[in-house]
Design an enzyme around this catalytic site. Structure first.
Site, PDB file in Angstrom:
ATOM      1  CG  ASP A 198    -101.077-104.527 -74.602  1.00 34.52           C
ATOM      2  OD1 ASP A 198    -101.125-104.618 -75.837  1.00 34.52           O
ATOM      3  OD2 ASP A 198    -102.036-104.151 -73.906  1.00 34.52           O
ATOM      4  CG  HIS A 199     -95.338-101.412 -75.044  1.00 36.62           C
ATOM      5  ND1 HIS A 199     -95.830-100.300 -74.409  1.00 36.62           N
ATOM      6  CD2 HIS A 199     -94.633-102.100 -74.108  1.00 36.62           C
ATOM      7  CE1 HIS A 199     -95.451-100.298 -73.146  1.00 36.62           C
ATOM      8  NE2 HIS A 199     -94.723-101.382 -72.932  1.00 36.62           N
ATOM      9  N   GLY A 254    -100.826 -98.210 -67.943  1.00 40.43           N
ATOM     10  CA  GLY A 254    -100.297 -97.611 -69.170  1.00 40.43           C
ATOM     11  C   GLY A 254     -99.360 -96.466 -68.833  1.00 40.43           C
ATOM     12  CD  GLU A 273     -97.763 -87.743 -73.471  1.00 40.18           C
ATOM     13  OE1 GLU A 273     -98.577 -86.840 -73.724  1.00 40.18           O
ATOM     14  OE2 GLU A 273     -96.777 -87.593 -72.713  1.00 40.18           O
ATOM     15  N   GLY A 304     -94.987 -98.341 -57.294  1.00 39.34           N
ATOM     16  CA  GLY A 304     -95.695 -97.358 -56.488  1.00 39.34           C
ATOM     17  C   GLY A 304     -95.745 -97.756 -55.026  1.00 39.34           C
TER      18      GLY A 304
END
Length: 323
Positions: free
Chosen positions: A50-51, A119, A122, A193
């Site tokens: 999804d870009h 997301g 940037e 993470g």
């Protein structure tokens, strides 16, 4: 069947899926061709990123929207599952996103898997006037979106849904439409993470994915997620563990070199960074340690979408060895 790691037969439960990056340059027709080829070849799912901006190259003919694309594919395929790796929470408000996902699930007869993340890129936000808040806020928004999405989908027909958050609030929503799958399509959360991501996965995910990492990193992150799942009081088998790797398979060195060159990569570099690079026998052996580490599902990142024979070859020569 080739023998896997340390002479042990490969895990016959591993699931293989195709994953493409259309922002690098592909039209809807290109994605359709890969999805239909993957369906015929027996892969369980077709996923797309999804870009909106290419990470390299000119990206021609330009980006395609993930959920518009999946809606089209839902009507032009019949059995393969469809999903995002992963939808960016910054791109859409949670209410309209809940509608889109539910509608595509209906259009596909219940074949959607829903990957979502905070997301990160940037440049694409700047290119298409999408706000890009700091990481902490993006993660807060992702959490609230998951609370809203699951809340909307779980609200019984005839009742309404309300929510008050820091970034999103909902009042008297009819919480419609409903997806075919209940209580909702499988949710995929991923990333590296150390604390927040495992906790979020333990709370919401049906599947945890970590992409493009070496074995030691994968093993460490799976352990964190498993611990978070246990802390959350969930059964350990209630979450599927998956990984994504760049695909470059071939019959011999010449074919491998050609396929690596087609995606602008050096074969030696690819070999050192992905277990699904090499000849079929080589790939089966290299995948062994990852399966032993807990990988149950493999996403094959196909970067040359014009090479449909590549998709077929891997299914015939590698996937077949795990059945």
């Amino acid at each position: 069947m080739s023998l896997g790691w340390e002479g042990v037969a490969p895990n016959d439960s591993v699931d293989f899926r195709i994953f493409v990056e259309p922002q690098q340059g592909s039209a809807y027709t290109d994605q359709l061709a890969v999805a239909q080829t993957a369906e015929r070849a027996g892969y369980s799912a077709f996923f797309r990123s999804d870009h909106y901006v290419a990470m390299a190259g000119d990206g021609l003919p330009g980006p395609t929207d993930s959920w518009v694309t999946l809606a089209g594919l839902a009507r032009e395929t019949s059995s393969i599952r469809l999903g995002t790796m992963v939808t960016s929470a910054t791109f859409r408000y949670p209410g309209p996103l809940a509608i889109s996902v539910a509608q595509v699930d209906q259009m596909s007869g219940g074949r959607v898997d829903f990957g979502i993340g905070a997301g990160w890129f940037e440049a694409e936000h700047k290119a298409y006037a999408i706000p890009f808040p700091p990481l902490g806020e993006r993660f807060e928004r992702l959490t609230e979106q998951l609370e809203i999405l699951t809340g909307l989908w779980a609200t019984p027909p005839g009742e309404t849904f309300d929510y008050t958050g820091t970034h999103y609030s909902i009042s008297d929503s009819p919480a419609l439409p409903k997806p075919v799958q209940t209580p909702h399509p499988p949710i995929i959360i991923g990333g590296g993470g150390a604390k927040k991501t495992p906790a979020l996965a333990a709370r919401f995910a049906d599947e945890f994915n970590i992409p493009f990492v070496p074995l030691d990193t994968l093993t460490e992150q799976y352990a964190r997620v498993a611990a978070a799942v246990e802390t959350a009081g969930r059964a350990k088998e209630s979450i599927t563990y998956s990984a994504a790797f760049v695909l470059c398979a071939g019959r011999d060195e010449n074919e491998l070199t050609r396929r690596a060159g087609a995606i602008g990569r050096e074969l030696d570099e690819l070999r050192s960074n992905s277990p699904v690079v090499g000849t079929p026998a080589e790939i089966v052996d290299k995948l062994g340690p990852f399966l032993d580490a807990g990988v149950q599902r493999v996403y094959l990142q196909v970067l040359d979408m014009s090479d449909l024979e590549h998709v077929e070859f891997f299914a015939e020569q590698v996937v077949s060895q795990f059945r």
